[in-house]
Motif scaffolding. Structure first.
Motif, PDB file in Angstrom:
ATOM      1  N   PHE A   1       0.827  -1.200   0.000  1.00  0.00           N
ATOM      2  CA  PHE A   1       0.000   0.000   0.000  1.00  0.00           C
ATOM      3  C   PHE A   1       0.866   1.257   0.000  1.00  0.00           C
ATOM      4  O   PHE A   1       0.687   2.149  -0.820  1.00  0.00           O
ATOM      5  N   VAL A   2       1.828   1.314   0.916  1.00  0.00           N
ATOM      6  CA  VAL A   2       2.718   2.470   0.978  1.00  0.00           C
ATOM      7  C   VAL A   2       3.482   2.610  -0.331  1.00  0.00           C
ATOM      8  O   VAL A   2       3.614   3.698  -0.890  1.00  0.00           O
ATOM      9  N   ALA A   3       3.936   1.485  -0.850  1.00  0.00           N
ATOM     10  CA  ALA A   3       4.719   1.505  -2.086  1.00  0.00           C
ATOM     11  C   ALA A   3       3.929   2.144  -3.211  1.00  0.00           C
ATOM     12  O   ALA A   3       4.470   2.916  -4.000  1.00  0.00           O
ATOM     13  N   GLN A   4       2.653   1.819  -3.286  1.00  0.00           N
ATOM     14  CA  GLN A   4       1.861   2.364  -4.382  1.00  0.00           C
ATOM     15  C   GLN A   4       1.331   3.756  -4.088  1.00  0.00           C
ATOM     16  O   GLN A   4       1.050   4.530  -4.991  1.00  0.00           O
ATOM     17  N   PHE A   5       1.155   4.067  -2.797  1.00  0.00           N
ATOM     18  CA  PHE A   5       0.589   5.371  -2.437  1.00  0.00           C
ATOM     19  C   PHE A   5       1.606   6.486  -2.635  1.00  0.00           C
ATOM     20  O   PHE A   5       1.276   7.579  -3.059  1.00  0.00           O
ATOM     21  N   ILE A   6       2.848   6.206  -2.304  1.00  0.00           N
ATOM     22  CA  ILE A   6       3.894   7.218  -2.419  1.00  0.00           C
ATOM     23  C   ILE A   6       4.564   7.091  -3.783  1.00  0.00           C
ATOM     24  O   ILE A   6       4.919   5.998  -4.193  1.00  0.00           O
ATOM     25  N   GLY A   7       4.735   8.220  -4.425  1.00  0.00           N
ATOM     26  CA  GLY A   7       5.370   8.212  -5.741  1.00  0.00           C
ATOM     27  C   GLY A   7       4.317   8.194  -6.836  1.00  0.00           C
ATOM     28  O   GLY A   7       3.299   7.515  -6.721  1.00  0.00           O
ATOM     29  N   ALA A   8       4.562   8.998  -7.898  1.00  0.00           N
ATOM     30  CA  ALA A   8       3.626   9.031  -9.009  1.00  0.00           C
ATOM     31  C   ALA A   8       4.418   9.003 -10.303  1.00  0.00           C
ATOM     32  O   ALA A   8       5.408   9.715 -10.424  1.00  0.00           O
ATOM     33  N   PRO A   9       4.055   8.188 -11.275  1.00  0.00           N
ATOM     34  CA  PRO A   9       2.998   7.168 -11.175  1.00  0.00           C
ATOM     35  C   PRO A   9       3.365   6.065 -10.196  1.00  0.00           C
ATOM     36  O   PRO A   9       4.516   5.955  -9.783  1.00  0.00           O
ATOM     37  N   SER A  10       2.375   5.273  -9.823  1.00  0.00           N
ATOM     38  CA  SER A  10       2.575   4.258  -8.783  1.00  0.00           C
ATOM     39  C   SER A  10       3.598   3.212  -9.184  1.00  0.00           C
ATOM     40  O   SER A  10       3.843   2.977 -10.360  1.00  0.00           O
ATOM     41  N   MET A  11       4.122   2.560  -8.157  1.00  0.00           N
ATOM     42  CA  MET A  11       5.073   1.465  -8.365  1.00  0.00           C
ATOM     43  C   MET A  11       4.389   0.339  -9.151  1.00  0.00           C
ATOM     44  O   MET A  11       3.231   0.036  -8.931  1.00  0.00           O
ATOM     45  N   ASN A  12       5.127  -0.240 -10.103  1.00  0.00           N
ATOM     46  CA  ASN A  12       4.608  -1.417 -10.821  1.00  0.00           C
ATOM     47  C   ASN A  12       4.640  -2.619  -9.897  1.00  0.00           C
ATOM     48  O   ASN A  12       5.624  -2.832  -9.187  1.00  0.00           O
ATOM     49  N   MET A  13       3.587  -3.396  -9.928  1.00  0.00           N
ATOM     50  CA  MET A  13       3.517  -4.586  -9.063  1.00  0.00           C
ATOM     51  C   MET A  13       3.368  -5.826  -9.939  1.00  0.00           C
ATOM     52  O   MET A  13       2.402  -5.938 -10.692  1.00  0.00           O
ATOM     53  N   LEU A  14       4.342  -6.739  -9.838  1.00  0.00           N
ATOM     54  CA  LEU A  14       4.310  -7.919 -10.705  1.00  0.00           C
ATOM     55  C   LEU A  14       4.285  -9.181  -9.863  1.00  0.00           C
ATOM     56  O   LEU A  14       5.126  -9.341  -8.959  1.00  0.00           O
ATOM     57  N   PRO A  15       3.353 -10.078 -10.150  1.00  0.00           N
ATOM     58  CA  PRO A  15       3.327 -11.345  -9.399  1.00  0.00           C
ATOM     59  C   PRO A  15       4.584 -12.153  -9.718  1.00  0.00           C
ATOM     60  O   PRO A  15       5.058 -12.151 -10.859  1.00  0.00           O
ATOM     61  N   ALA A  16       5.127 -12.827  -8.726  1.00  0.00           N
ATOM     62  CA  ALA A  16       6.361 -13.600  -8.925  1.00  0.00           C
ATOM     63  C   ALA A  16       6.392 -14.737  -7.925  1.00  0.00           C
ATOM     64  O   ALA A  16       5.554 -14.809  -7.021  1.00  0.00           O
ATOM     65  N   ARG A  17       7.355 -15.655  -8.104  1.00  0.00           N
ATOM     66  CA  ARG A  17       7.473 -16.784  -7.180  1.00  0.00           C
ATOM     67  C   ARG A  17       8.923 -16.870  -6.728  1.00  0.00           C
ATOM     68  O   ARG A  17       9.843 -16.564  -7.488  1.00  0.00           O
ATOM     69  N   VAL A  18       9.068 -17.340  -5.491  1.00  0.00           N
ATOM     70  CA  VAL A  18      10.424 -17.558  -4.996  1.00  0.00           C
ATOM     71  C   VAL A  18      10.903 -18.886  -5.555  1.00  0.00           C
ATOM     72  O   VAL A  18      10.167 -19.875  -5.516  1.00  0.00           O
ATOM     73  N   SER A  19      12.084 -18.882  -6.146  1.00  0.00           N
ATOM     74  CA  SER A  19      12.609 -20.156  -6.656  1.00  0.00           C
ATOM     75  C   SER A  19      14.098 -20.222  -6.348  1.00  0.00           C
ATOM     76  O   SER A  19      14.652 -19.279  -5.798  1.00  0.00           O
ATOM     77  N   GLN A  20      14.713 -21.353  -6.735  1.00  0.00           N
ATOM     78  CA  GLN A  20      16.140 -21.511  -6.480  1.00  0.00           C
ATOM     79  C   GLN A  20      16.909 -20.329  -7.057  1.00  0.00           C
ATOM     80  O   GLN A  20      16.735 -19.977  -8.218  1.00  0.00           O
ATOM     81  N   GLY A  21      17.686 -19.714  -6.206  1.00  0.00           N
ATOM     82  CA  GLY A  21      18.579 -18.682  -6.709  1.00  0.00           C
ATOM     83  C   GLY A  21      17.925 -17.351  -6.943  1.00  0.00           C
ATOM     84  O   GLY A  21      18.540 -16.465  -7.515  1.00  0.00           O
ATOM     85  N   GLY A  22      16.687 -17.178  -6.525  1.00  0.00           N
ATOM     86  CA  GLY A  22      16.117 -15.835  -6.656  1.00  0.00           C
ATOM     87  C   GLY A  22      14.617 -15.804  -6.815  1.00  0.00           C
ATOM     88  O   GLY A  22      13.888 -16.648  -6.294  1.00  0.00           O
ATOM     89  N   VAL A  23      14.144 -14.807  -7.524  1.00  0.00           N
ATOM     90  CA  VAL A  23      12.719 -14.581  -7.698  1.00  0.00           C
ATOM     91  C   VAL A  23      12.413 -14.733  -9.176  1.00  0.00           C
ATOM     92  O   VAL A  23      13.079 -14.141 -10.027  1.00  0.00           O
ATOM     93  N   LYS A  24      11.377 -15.537  -9.490  1.00  0.00           N
ATOM     94  CA  LYS A  24      11.073 -15.827 -10.878  1.00  0.00           C
ATOM     95  C   LYS A  24       9.787 -15.106 -11.288  1.00  0.00           C
ATOM     96  O   LYS A  24       8.737 -15.255 -10.653  1.00  0.00           O
ATOM     97  N   LEU A  25       9.897 -14.303 -12.334  1.00  0.00           N
ATOM     98  CA  LEU A  25       8.723 -13.572 -12.820  1.00  0.00           C
ATOM     99  C   LEU A  25       7.848 -14.469 -13.681  1.00  0.00           C
ATOM    100  O   LEU A  25       8.280 -15.524 -14.134  1.00  0.00           O
TER     101      LEU A  25
END
Ligand SMILES: Nc1ncnc2c1ncn2[C@@H]1O[C@H](COP(=O)(O)OP(=O)(O)OP(=O)(O)O)[C@@H](O)[C@H]1O
Ligand SMILES: [Mg+2]
Lengths: 293, 351
Positions: free
Chosen positions: B229-253
């Motif tokens: 909420f804070v991430a999107q409320f502060i800053g314009a235009p809002s922060m991009n939000m992308l669904p992702a999964r935690v996987s070996q060695g990092g975050v997978k989009l």
């Protein structure tokens, strides 16, 4: 404000139309003027008769001609030289002024309280006050009389004016007007350190001045012209108010209309004064009352 | 020494609880801005501090005095309202003088104080005017003057600029900030405009639904938002939000790209990757995100481009001189430290 702009707009519209088709617009205009004129005549006629009759001799009062055969001021001299008239005038003035001041103070106090404070039963109180508007004066006269008798108020100034010291209508009017005063003013004043009574008096009251002026005129006129209750509660000629006194001119057999009309003509003077003093407020007041519903 | 301290403030109107435990410590001289969407309880919080509203439970201290049961006038606060609330039937002088009613200063001192304030606000020539003869900005200045004369421990402002037009608002924003630097009193300022919040505040308090979500400096809430909420409320235009999964060695989009981000092992597999439009750059090398441009919004120095990355649309802020055209396939990248990871279920920041 609103009606004025509409009128201006309407006329400019009419002018635009008139350029294209002159006749219909003019006809509409003429009919409107005629209607207004007729209304005006209807309202002015009784007053004209009052003044005309006050200038007539007794033998011609049933002659309905507007212009007296021999206009004269004898009636005025008679009424003004008759000592009773002054007494009645003063009685009426005292009562109308005290009730006016009292209504301005107490109606607005109660209206303000009902409008700006949240307390249990507030709605019930308001409905109770409003519902008294439905009871006609004629029905209240008997209880008022019994009350006055019990308290020994018969035939006193207090007896004449006590029922009118506060009115439900005035309370309702003031409550509605206080709705137009934003709460921010009141809260700002609270922070500035005013107590609730000071806030009412020095912040809220000045902001509803038009309503107060309208109320003052309504109450003053109402009490100045009141007839039934003063007639019932007074006994002695000295306690009569103007309307009661005037109606007593002449004996049972012979009502002296020319004198009554003379007195009535004189008694309109204070109402004119009151109206002239407050009119610049009341016109705004009526417009605002109209907009607020 | 905390100048103002709020402890577990709870406020109920009849049966509905609108504040669920607000706690905040404000240092002497701090400029605090409360932001949040409409109805989140900013005004209610302010009115509780002012004493215009009764507390359901909790404790308010101003300069180490518990003021829960004090009248507004005894709390050593002053308030500026959204619609100014300067009394229309009094001159500017009387309006400002009203703020001094309860003060113990002598008449001469009061007069001097009034003139000092008028001078600070540049209103000396306006003192004998009526509010109806003033512009919106001048009225607001009178309202500020009335609050200033009292030299309160805490100034409370409830959206004082929202009735002004954009240009005047920017100007008054600056004036209030300068004023604060000059007089140094503590200020609690309510707004729902995040630009106002960012530009004026020493610390920002972000509220939502009667809770405080984050308290921090403008830089902290911008760079380290505590939740989505804070991430999107502060800053314009809002922060991009992308669904992702935690996987070996990092975050997978969703697109299959794997990012080299360390996520605590206790973390649930479903996360949200946040990246600000300002942090996305055009690149020719390996892309974080790529796709065709769907819309262009020129802002002058910069241009916003909307990029369809296969399901999710992201916004990027690119240089305004040579922006890509609509339909052009672009590659976007961002440095790892500009990426935010949030828990998909709770929305709280993971790193
Ligand atoms: N007097 C009241 N009676 C009942 N509910 C109220 C009252 N005042 C506020 N509320 C409720 O409390 C909640 C918070 O209101 P508040 O005015 O504090 O919001 P806000 O953050 O100032 O919003 P805005 O940005 O619109 O001014 C709202 O849901 C509102 O409906
Ligand atoms: Mg608000």
């Amino acid at each position: 404000m609103l009606p004025e702009t509409t009128v201006v707009k309407a006329t400019s519209d009419t002018l635009l139309k008139a350029e294209k088709q002159k006749r219909p617009a003019n006809m509409g205009q003429i009919i409107r003027w005629l209607l207004l004129f007729a209304g005006g005549i209807l309202m002015v006629l009784p007053i004209t008769y009052m003044i005309s009759t006050s200038l007539k001799w007794p033998h011609e009062i049933y002659n309905l001609a507007l212009i007296p055969e021999e206009p004269h001021l004898e009636n005025y001299t008679y009424v003004l030289e008759d000592g009773r008239f002054y007494g009645w005038f003063i009685n009426s003035l005292i009562i109308a002024m005290i009730t006016t001041v009292s209504n301005i103070l107490f109606d607005s106090l109660v209206g303000y309280t009902l409008c700006k404070f949240r307390f249990p039963g507030r709605y019930i109180v308001f409905i109770a006050i409003l519902s008294t508007l439905m009871i006609p004066t004629e029905m209240l006269v008997i209880p008022w009389y019994l009350m006055s008798q019990a308290f020994g108020w018969l035939d006193t100034h207090w007896g004449i004016m006590f029922p009118g010291l506060m009115t439900a209508f005035g309370t309702f009017l003031m409550k509605q007007f206080f709705e137009t005063v934003p709460d921010d003013f009141i809260e700002a004043a609270r922070i500035d350190g005013l107590n609730e009574l000071q806030i009412w008096w020095s912040i809220a009251m000045p902001l509803v001045r038009p309503a107060l002026a309208a109320l003052a005129i309504f109450v003053f006129l109402g009490n100045w012209t009141a007839f039934i209750w003063p007639l019932i509660v007074t006994n002695s000629v000295e306690m009569y108010t103007l309307p009661v006194g005037l109606s007593s001119f002449g004996d049972e057999a012979d009502v002296q209309w020319e004198l009554i009309m003379t007195g009535a003509a004189i008694s309109t003077i204070p109402t004119l004064v009151v109206f002239l003093v407050f009119q610049r407020f009341i016109i705004r007041g009526v417009v605002m009352a109209g907009l607020k519903g | 020494m905390a100048n103002l301290s709020l402890r577990q403030l709870i406020k109920r109107f009849d049966k509905t609880e609108v504040l669920h435990g607000i706690s905040l410590d404000v240092e002497d001289g701090e400029f605090i801005v409360l932001v949040g969407p409409s109805g989140c309880g900013k005004s209610t919080t302010l009115r509780l501090i002012a004493g215009l509203e009764e507390l359901t439970s909790g404790e308010i201290r101003i300069q180490d005095t518990v003021v829960n049961h004090l009248e507004p006038k005894d709390r050593n606060i002053a308030m500026v309202f959204q619609n100014y609330a300067i009394y229309p039937h009094m001159t500017v002088r009387r309006n400002i003088g009203f703020g001094l009613r309860t003060s113990k200063l002598s008449k001469v001192e009061k007069k001097a104080r009034l003139e000092e304030v008028a001078a600070i606000l540049d209103m000396t020539e306006l003192l004998d005017r009526r509010p109806s003869q003033l512009s919106g900005g001048q009225r607001q200045r009178v309202a500020i003057g009335r609050a200033m004369v009292r030299d309160p421990a805490v100034f409370l402002f409830d959206e004082p600029l929202s009735n002004l037009d954009a240009q005047l608002r920017t100007q008054m924003r600056l004036e209030i900030k300068k004023l604060h630097q000059r007089v140094g009193n503590t200020i609690i300022f309510v707004t729902h405009d995040q630009v106002e919040a960012m530009t004026m505040a020493d610390r920002i308090v972000i509220m939502k639904d009667g809770h405080i979500l984050q308290v921090g400096t403008p830089s902290e809430v911008y760079h380290l938002p505590a939740n989505t909420f804070v991430a999107q409320f502060i800053g314009a235009p809002s922060m991009n939000m992308l669904p992702a999964r935690v996987s070996q060695g990092g975050v997978k989009l969703a697109s299959g790209t794997v990012l080299d981000i360390d996520v605590p092992s206790t973390q649930d597999r479903n996360v949200i990757l946040g990246v600000r439009p300002d942090d996305l750059h055009l690149t020719n090398d390996s892309a974080l995100l790529e796709g065709p441009v769907t819309v262009r919004e020129p802002l002058g120095a910069e241009t916003l481009i909307y990029v369809d990355t296969g399901g999710d649309e992201v916004i990027a802020k690119v240089d305004g001189r040579h922006p890509p055209v609509v339909g052009q396939h672009v590659k976007l990248t961002a440095s790892t430290e500009e990426l935010h990871v949030f828990d998909a279920r709770t929305g709280t920041a993971v790193i």
